[in-house]
Every structure is written in structure tokens, then in C-alpha cells.
Design an enzyme around this catalytic site. Sequence first.
Site, PDB file in Angstrom:
ATOM      1  N   ARG A   1      17.670 -27.862  74.591  1.00 18.95           N
ATOM      2  CA  ARG A   1      19.024 -27.453  74.947  1.00 18.95           C
ATOM      3  C   ARG A   1      19.216 -25.990  74.568  1.00 18.95           C
ATOM      4  O   ARG A   1      19.595 -25.683  73.437  1.00 18.95           O
ATOM      5  CB  ARG A   1      20.052 -28.302  74.194  1.00 18.95           C
ATOM      6  CG  ARG A   1      19.911 -29.799  74.394  1.00 18.95           C
ATOM      7  CD  ARG A   1      20.894 -30.526  73.498  1.00 18.95           C
ATOM      8  NE  ARG A   1      20.790 -31.976  73.611  1.00 18.95           N
ATOM      9  CZ  ARG A   1      21.496 -32.832  72.878  1.00 18.95           C
ATOM     10  NH1 ARG A   1      22.348 -32.357  71.971  1.00 18.95           N
ATOM     11  NH2 ARG A   1      21.360 -34.134  73.037  1.00 18.95           N
TER      12      ARG A   1
ATOM     13  N   ARG B   1      18.071 -18.159  66.573  1.00 23.43           N
ATOM     14  CA  ARG B   1      19.013 -17.052  66.437  1.00 23.43           C
ATOM     15  C   ARG B   1      19.455 -16.873  64.988  1.00 23.43           C
ATOM     16  O   ARG B   1      19.648 -15.749  64.518  1.00 23.43           O
ATOM     17  CB  ARG B   1      20.215 -17.279  67.350  1.00 23.43           C
ATOM     18  CG  ARG B   1      19.864 -17.192  68.832  1.00 23.43           C
ATOM     19  CD  ARG B   1      20.987 -17.727  69.687  1.00 23.43           C
ATOM     20  NE  ARG B   1      22.239 -17.030  69.417  1.00 23.43           N
ATOM     21  CZ  ARG B   1      23.432 -17.502  69.739  1.00 23.43           C
ATOM     22  NH1 ARG B   1      23.553 -18.685  70.325  1.00 23.43           N
ATOM     23  NH2 ARG B   1      24.511 -16.798  69.473  1.00 23.43           N
TER      24      ARG B   1
ATOM     25  N   ASP C   1      21.109 -22.520  74.271  1.00 23.38           N
ATOM     26  CA  ASP C   1      22.526 -22.206  74.111  1.00 23.38           C
ATOM     27  C   ASP C   1      23.036 -21.329  75.248  1.00 23.38           C
ATOM     28  O   ASP C   1      22.257 -20.808  76.058  1.00 23.38           O
ATOM     29  CB  ASP C   1      22.761 -21.483  72.783  1.00 23.38           C
ATOM     30  CG  ASP C   1      22.500 -22.373  71.575  1.00 23.38           C
ATOM     31  OD1 ASP C   1      22.638 -23.605  71.710  1.00 23.38           O
ATOM     32  OD2 ASP C   1      22.167 -21.826  70.506  1.00 23.38           O
TER      33      ASP C   1
END
Length: 253
Positions: free
Chosen positions: A50, A197, A52
Site C-alpha cells: 500500500r 519515509r 502512500d
Amino acid sequence: MQRYFIYLAYDGTNYHGWQIQPNGISVQESLMKALTTFLQKDIEVIGAGRTDAGVHASLMVAHFDYDGEPLDTVQVTEKLNRILPQDISVFDVCPVKPDAHARFDAVTRIYKYYVTTHKFPFNRQYRYRIHGSLNFDLMNEAAQTLLEYSDFTSFSKLHTDVKTNNCNVLHAKWTQEGENNWVFTIRADRFLRNMVRAIVGTLLEVGRGKMTVEEFRKVIEQKDRGKAGTSAPGHALFLVDVEYPEEIFKIYD
């Protein structure tokens, strides 16, 4: 019922991530609509992960099931590329074993995060511009500590639905590309929401001299997202590879 893997790439700039969202367009939704249009049946697509909002993929893998005649995978690839928007492209479609799963059968995933120290108009969409100097030697020293741990709660988005925050990081390193560009490559068996991140943002703190390598290690050990640095922007992050065991492709064994 035949299961197929689909290999694709996308520019995530205009999407609210991979997964279907109630408040915005997603890559998953766009791919499902294209398959449904072409195959004239409602098709569900399951992705390998998934990504972002704003994050890109130079290679994403997903699977779907089809209960009609065996598909001409070359034709499917060509038709999907005509239907899909310009920022999503399909490389390949291939049959796999009925129980093959794009997410759960993946053995490793690789992400790359790109930074630049130079202002250049064509970098702004896919590079994070850094102001000031960074100590990449210290950042690499800190990155190596990731290989010593398995619980990455400190780098995970809060209140996710995963059962464990354990990951096996196999590679994590900054390398220079040209005079002004650097890329962080990380390979693991799985990744948590926002993990890459958050790691990059914290490594940048090390590179700026605001955190020592030992303090970076303590961030991991504290298992507290509030101790880590601010997440780096999503526009410079790419999913670049997903690896699977060969046996899931041997459908005629």
C-alpha cells in the site's frame, strides 16, 4: 478460475495512494475499473503493498482472478494500457498458481528514496531537495543499525491494522548518483505504513548533525514514533521491485 499477476508502474502524484479511498482516486481503483471495462466483469485487484499518497512505483505487482477462457496476456496488457490514464502503465500480465498472492507471497520488496542538493526544474517532482550539507557517511553508519533490529514501531504510522511491527531489513544504504543526487535503497521482507519515509526523515537528522548514530539506535529501541524524525515527503519515494518464489509461476507442475 485462473489467477493472474499484473506488473505495473505509476506516477503517484495525482493519487491518494495505492489502496481504494473514500475521499479520492487511488491506483487500485483505476486498475480495477480498467480491468472491469475490458473483461466486462467486476474484477477485484489485490496489490503487493500500500503505497502512500503521492508515492510512486516503477514496479508494483497485483493479482486478480478471471473465470472465463484463458486470457491472451499480451492482448490484456495492450488493452489495459489504452484504457488506463497516462500515469499508470502495465508491463506484463502472467498466469500464476491459484493460491498465489501478490501481497503474502512476496519475499522481499525494494524502495528507493531520492534526494538532491541542487535546484533543477526537472528534479522537483521526483527528488527531495536538501538545503545545506549532509554527512552521508554518518547516515550510512546509522542505516546499517537497521539490519540489527526487527521491531520498527518507531518508524510506523500509528493505529494501523497490522498484527506485528517486525520486519527483516536486508539492505539499507545511501549511494551517490552524479554530483548532486543521492538515493537511499532499502530492501526488506515487508514494510510498515510510512516506514521508509520515517526512516529517511530520521536519517536526515543524523546527516544534519542533529542526531548521533547512537541516538538513532536508541530511537529504534524506544519503539516510540514520537522519538523519530519527521517523515520525508512522499514525492521522492519509489517502490522499485517485489520478489517472489519461482514456484508460484509454475502452474503446470
